[in-house]
Design an enzyme around this catalytic site. Structure first.
Site, short mmCIF file in Angstrom:
data_model
loop_
_atom_site.label_atom_id
_atom_site.label_comp_id
_atom_site.label_asym_id
_atom_site.label_seq_id
_atom_site.Cartn_x
_atom_site.Cartn_y
_atom_site.Cartn_z
N PRO A 185 0.75 -1.09 0.01
CA PRO A 185 0.00 -0.16 0.04
C PRO A 185 0.70 1.30 -0.06
O PRO A 185 1.85 1.32 0.69
CB PRO A 185 -1.00 -0.25 1.28
CG PRO A 185 -0.11 -1.16 2.16
CD PRO A 185 0.61 -2.05 1.14
N ASN A 186 0.17 2.08 -0.59
CA ASN A 186 0.87 3.54 -1.05
C ASN A 186 2.33 3.84 -1.50
O ASN A 186 2.62 4.75 -1.84
CB ASN A 186 1.13 4.37 0.61
CG ASN A 186 -0.28 4.41 1.12
OD1 ASN A 186 -1.38 4.70 0.75
ND2 ASN A 186 -0.40 3.85 2.38
N ARG A 237 4.77 11.31 -1.96
CA ARG A 237 4.58 10.85 -0.47
C ARG A 237 5.48 10.87 0.29
O ARG A 237 6.67 10.25 -0.03
CB ARG A 237 3.76 9.60 -0.54
CG ARG A 237 3.47 9.17 0.98
CD ARG A 237 3.08 7.66 1.20
NE ARG A 237 3.11 7.25 2.54
CZ ARG A 237 3.55 6.23 2.82
NH1 ARG A 237 4.13 5.30 2.20
NH2 ARG A 237 3.49 6.01 4.34
N TYR A 242 10.88 8.95 1.97
CA TYR A 242 10.81 7.68 0.95
C TYR A 242 11.64 8.01 -0.53
O TYR A 242 11.93 7.36 -1.18
CB TYR A 242 9.57 7.43 0.62
CG TYR A 242 8.73 6.95 1.88
CD1 TYR A 242 9.09 5.65 2.49
CD2 TYR A 242 7.70 7.77 2.28
CE1 TYR A 242 8.29 5.24 3.56
CE2 TYR A 242 6.94 7.42 3.59
CZ TYR A 242 7.27 5.98 4.08
OH TYR A 242 6.52 5.46 4.94
N ASN A 270 8.06 -5.42 -0.69
CA ASN A 270 8.01 -4.33 0.06
C ASN A 270 6.54 -4.18 0.54
O ASN A 270 5.72 -3.54 -0.41
CB ASN A 270 8.64 -2.94 -0.60
CG ASN A 270 8.43 -1.75 0.29
OD1 ASN A 270 7.80 -2.02 1.38
ND2 ASN A 270 9.20 -0.85 -0.17
N ALA A 300 2.80 -0.82 4.80
CA ALA A 300 2.63 -0.85 6.18
C ALA A 300 1.85 -2.41 6.72
O ALA A 300 1.79 -2.71 8.02
CB ALA A 300 1.31 0.06 6.52
N HIS A 327 3.73 -4.61 9.11
CA HIS A 327 3.83 -4.61 10.78
C HIS A 327 2.34 -4.97 11.19
O HIS A 327 2.03 -5.01 12.29
CB HIS A 327 3.82 -3.00 10.97
CG HIS A 327 4.74 -2.49 10.36
ND1 HIS A 327 6.28 -2.70 10.55
CD2 HIS A 327 5.10 -1.47 9.51
CE1 HIS A 327 7.10 -2.11 9.76
NE2 HIS A 327 6.16 -1.26 9.04
N ASP A 371 1.85 -15.99 6.43
CA ASP A 371 1.17 -17.20 6.31
C ASP A 371 1.40 -17.52 4.82
O ASP A 371 2.07 -18.62 4.39
CB ASP A 371 0.03 -17.49 6.46
CG ASP A 371 -0.29 -17.65 8.12
OD1 ASP A 371 0.60 -17.71 9.07
OD2 ASP A 371 -1.49 -17.53 8.45
N GLU A 388 12.83 -9.12 2.25
CA GLU A 388 11.90 -8.20 2.68
C GLU A 388 12.67 -6.87 2.24
O GLU A 388 13.90 -6.68 2.54
CB GLU A 388 11.70 -8.09 4.21
CG GLU A 388 11.03 -6.98 4.68
CD GLU A 388 10.87 -7.16 6.38
OE1 GLU A 388 9.80 -6.69 6.96
OE2 GLU A 388 11.95 -7.98 6.99
N HIS A 424 12.81 -2.36 2.33
CA HIS A 424 11.99 -1.26 2.79
C HIS A 424 13.08 -0.21 2.23
O HIS A 424 14.25 -0.11 2.56
CB HIS A 424 12.16 -1.03 4.39
CG HIS A 424 11.14 -2.23 4.88
ND1 HIS A 424 9.86 -1.97 4.78
CD2 HIS A 424 11.47 -3.26 5.65
CE1 HIS A 424 9.11 -3.05 5.32
NE2 HIS A 424 10.31 -3.82 5.95
N LEU A 425 12.22 1.13 2.03
CA LEU A 425 13.23 2.37 1.37
C LEU A 425 13.70 2.79 2.63
O LEU A 425 14.93 3.25 2.78
CB LEU A 425 12.05 3.21 0.89
CG LEU A 425 11.55 2.85 -0.55
CD1 LEU A 425 10.19 3.58 -0.79
CD2 LEU A 425 12.73 2.93 -1.59
N SER A 426 12.69 3.00 3.69
CA SER A 426 13.59 3.61 5.05
C SER A 426 13.93 2.72 6.00
O SER A 426 13.45 1.40 5.77
CB SER A 426 12.47 4.71 5.71
OG SER A 426 11.33 3.89 6.10
N ARG A 432 12.23 4.70 13.23
CA ARG A 432 10.82 5.23 13.17
C ARG A 432 9.88 5.03 14.22
O ARG A 432 10.62 4.45 15.23
CB ARG A 432 10.43 4.86 11.60
CG ARG A 432 11.21 5.39 10.65
CD ARG A 432 10.57 5.22 9.34
NE ARG A 432 9.35 5.83 9.01
CZ ARG A 432 8.46 5.88 8.10
NH1 ARG A 432 8.59 4.87 7.27
NH2 ARG A 432 7.42 6.44 8.00
N ARG A 440 6.39 0.28 13.89
CA ARG A 440 7.17 -0.25 12.86
C ARG A 440 8.54 -1.10 13.11
O ARG A 440 9.19 -1.66 12.16
CB ARG A 440 7.71 0.99 11.90
CG ARG A 440 6.52 1.77 11.55
CD ARG A 440 7.24 2.98 10.44
NE ARG A 440 6.21 3.79 10.34
CZ ARG A 440 5.31 3.94 9.35
NH1 ARG A 440 5.20 3.05 8.48
NH2 ARG A 440 4.44 4.96 9.13
#
Length: 145
Positions: free
Chosen positions: A12-13, A20, A25, A77, A80, A83, A90, A101, A103-105, A110, A114
Protein backbone atom coordinates in the site's frame (compact mmCIF):
# COMPACT_ATOMS: atom_id res chain seq x y z
CA UNK A 1 20.68 -19.34 -20.89
CA UNK A 2 17.21 -18.80 -19.49
CA UNK A 3 16.48 -15.95 -17.12
CA UNK A 4 15.70 -16.38 -13.45
CA UNK A 5 12.30 -14.99 -12.56
CA UNK A 6 12.11 -12.55 -9.64
CA UNK A 7 8.82 -11.06 -8.50
CA UNK A 8 8.99 -7.56 -6.99
CA UNK A 9 5.87 -7.01 -4.92
CA UNK A 10 4.93 -3.63 -3.50
CA UNK A 11 2.21 -2.90 -0.97
CA UNK A 12 0.00 0.00 0.00
CA UNK A 13 0.87 3.57 -0.88
CA UNK A 14 4.00 2.66 -2.82
CA UNK A 15 2.20 3.86 -5.94
CA UNK A 16 2.61 7.32 -4.32
CA UNK A 17 6.41 7.23 -4.31
CA UNK A 18 7.93 10.48 -5.50
CA UNK A 19 4.95 12.40 -4.11
CA UNK A 20 4.46 10.94 -0.63
CA UNK A 21 6.85 12.19 2.04
CA UNK A 22 9.93 12.45 -0.21
CA UNK A 23 12.04 13.35 2.85
CA UNK A 24 11.45 9.76 4.04
CA UNK A 25 10.89 7.78 0.85
CA UNK A 26 12.87 9.75 -1.74
CA UNK A 27 11.89 11.39 -5.00
CA UNK A 28 12.04 8.36 -7.28
CA UNK A 29 8.76 6.82 -8.41
CA UNK A 30 7.95 3.12 -8.35
CA UNK A 31 8.23 3.17 -12.15
CA UNK A 32 11.77 4.61 -11.81
CA UNK A 33 12.69 1.79 -9.45
CA UNK A 34 11.11 -0.78 -11.77
CA UNK A 35 13.19 0.48 -14.69
CA UNK A 36 16.39 0.33 -12.62
CA UNK A 37 15.58 -3.23 -11.54
CA UNK A 38 14.74 -4.37 -15.07
CA UNK A 39 18.01 -2.95 -16.41
CA UNK A 40 20.15 -4.50 -13.67
CA UNK A 41 18.13 -7.70 -13.87
CA UNK A 42 19.00 -8.16 -17.53
CA UNK A 43 22.68 -7.78 -16.63
CA UNK A 44 22.27 -10.49 -13.97
CA UNK A 45 20.18 -12.84 -16.13
CA UNK A 46 17.03 -12.02 -14.16
CA UNK A 47 13.57 -11.20 -15.46
CA UNK A 48 11.73 -8.96 -13.00
CA UNK A 49 7.97 -8.81 -12.61
CA UNK A 50 7.10 -5.54 -10.84
CA UNK A 51 3.66 -5.35 -9.22
CA UNK A 52 1.93 -3.01 -6.74
CA UNK A 53 -1.35 -3.22 -4.88
CA UNK A 54 -2.98 -1.41 -2.01
CA UNK A 55 -4.86 -4.63 -1.18
CA UNK A 56 -3.49 -7.29 1.14
CA UNK A 57 -5.22 -10.23 -0.55
CA UNK A 58 -3.74 -9.27 -3.93
CA UNK A 59 -0.24 -9.45 -2.44
CA UNK A 60 -1.07 -12.91 -1.05
CA UNK A 61 -2.28 -14.00 -4.50
CA UNK A 62 0.92 -12.74 -6.13
CA UNK A 63 3.07 -14.62 -3.61
CA UNK A 64 1.20 -17.79 -4.59
CA UNK A 65 1.59 -16.91 -8.27
CA UNK A 66 5.33 -16.43 -7.85
CA UNK A 67 5.53 -19.94 -6.43
CA UNK A 68 3.33 -21.39 -9.19
CA UNK A 69 5.59 -19.79 -11.82
CA UNK A 70 8.75 -21.17 -10.17
CA UNK A 71 10.11 -17.75 -9.29
CA UNK A 72 13.72 -17.79 -8.18
CA UNK A 73 12.92 -15.24 -5.45
CA UNK A 74 10.47 -12.56 -4.37
CA UNK A 75 11.39 -9.04 -3.28
CA UNK A 76 8.60 -7.80 -1.03
CA UNK A 77 8.05 -4.26 0.19
CA UNK A 78 4.79 -4.84 2.01
CA UNK A 79 4.60 -1.23 3.22
CA UNK A 80 2.43 -0.89 6.32
CA UNK A 81 1.28 -4.52 5.96
CA UNK A 82 4.79 -5.46 7.12
CA UNK A 83 3.70 -4.60 10.64
CA UNK A 84 0.14 -5.94 10.58
CA UNK A 85 -0.32 -8.85 8.21
CA UNK A 86 -0.36 -12.37 9.54
CA UNK A 87 -1.88 -13.28 6.14
CA UNK A 88 1.36 -12.24 4.40
CA UNK A 89 3.41 -14.13 7.00
CA UNK A 90 1.38 -17.27 6.31
CA UNK A 91 1.61 -16.79 2.53
CA UNK A 92 5.40 -16.45 2.69
CA UNK A 93 5.60 -19.59 4.81
CA UNK A 94 3.42 -21.42 2.28
CA UNK A 95 5.88 -21.00 -0.60
CA UNK A 96 9.39 -22.28 -1.18
CA UNK A 97 10.66 -19.27 -3.17
CA UNK A 98 12.85 -17.19 -0.87
CA UNK A 99 11.40 -13.80 0.04
CA UNK A 100 13.62 -10.80 0.66
CA UNK A 101 11.95 -8.06 2.70
CA UNK A 102 12.67 -4.59 1.31
CA UNK A 103 12.14 -1.14 2.84
CA UNK A 104 13.10 2.28 1.53
CA UNK A 105 13.42 3.71 5.04
CA UNK A 106 14.79 2.00 8.14
CA UNK A 107 11.74 0.95 10.19
CA UNK A 108 13.86 0.69 13.35
CA UNK A 109 14.56 4.43 13.31
CA UNK A 110 10.87 5.29 13.03
CA UNK A 111 7.76 4.88 15.19
CA UNK A 112 7.75 1.96 17.63
CA UNK A 113 4.92 0.14 15.84
CA UNK A 114 7.20 -0.16 12.78
CA UNK A 115 9.81 -2.11 14.77
CA UNK A 116 7.82 -5.36 14.48
CA UNK A 117 7.82 -7.12 11.12
CA UNK A 118 5.51 -10.05 10.49
CA UNK A 119 7.01 -10.34 7.00
CA UNK A 120 10.52 -10.48 8.42
CA UNK A 121 9.63 -13.49 10.55
CA UNK A 122 9.42 -15.60 7.38
CA UNK A 123 11.75 -13.70 5.02
CA UNK A 124 15.16 -15.00 4.01
CA UNK A 125 16.56 -11.55 4.85
CA UNK A 126 15.79 -7.85 5.08
CA UNK A 127 17.32 -4.85 3.35
CA UNK A 128 16.20 -1.47 4.64
CA UNK A 129 17.17 2.15 4.90
CA UNK A 130 18.91 2.76 1.58
CA UNK A 131 16.07 4.35 -0.37
CA UNK A 132 15.61 3.00 -3.88
CA UNK A 133 19.03 1.36 -3.54
CA UNK A 134 17.42 -1.11 -1.09
CA UNK A 135 15.68 -2.74 -4.06
CA UNK A 136 18.92 -2.95 -6.02
CA UNK A 137 20.75 -4.54 -3.08
CA UNK A 138 17.90 -7.03 -2.70
CA UNK A 139 18.09 -7.93 -6.40
CA UNK A 140 21.84 -8.53 -6.06
CA UNK A 141 21.16 -10.77 -3.06
CA UNK A 142 18.45 -12.65 -4.98
CA UNK A 143 20.84 -13.25 -7.86
CA UNK A 144 23.25 -14.96 -5.47
CA UNK A 145 20.66 -17.29 -3.91
Amino acid sequence: MSSKLVYVLNGPNLNRLGKREPEIYGSQTLDDIGEMLATRGRELGIETVMLQSNHEGQLVDWLHEAEDKDAHAVLLNAGAYTHTSVALLDAIRSITAPVIEVHLSNPHTREAFRHVSWVGQAAKGTIAGFGAQSYMLALEAAAKL
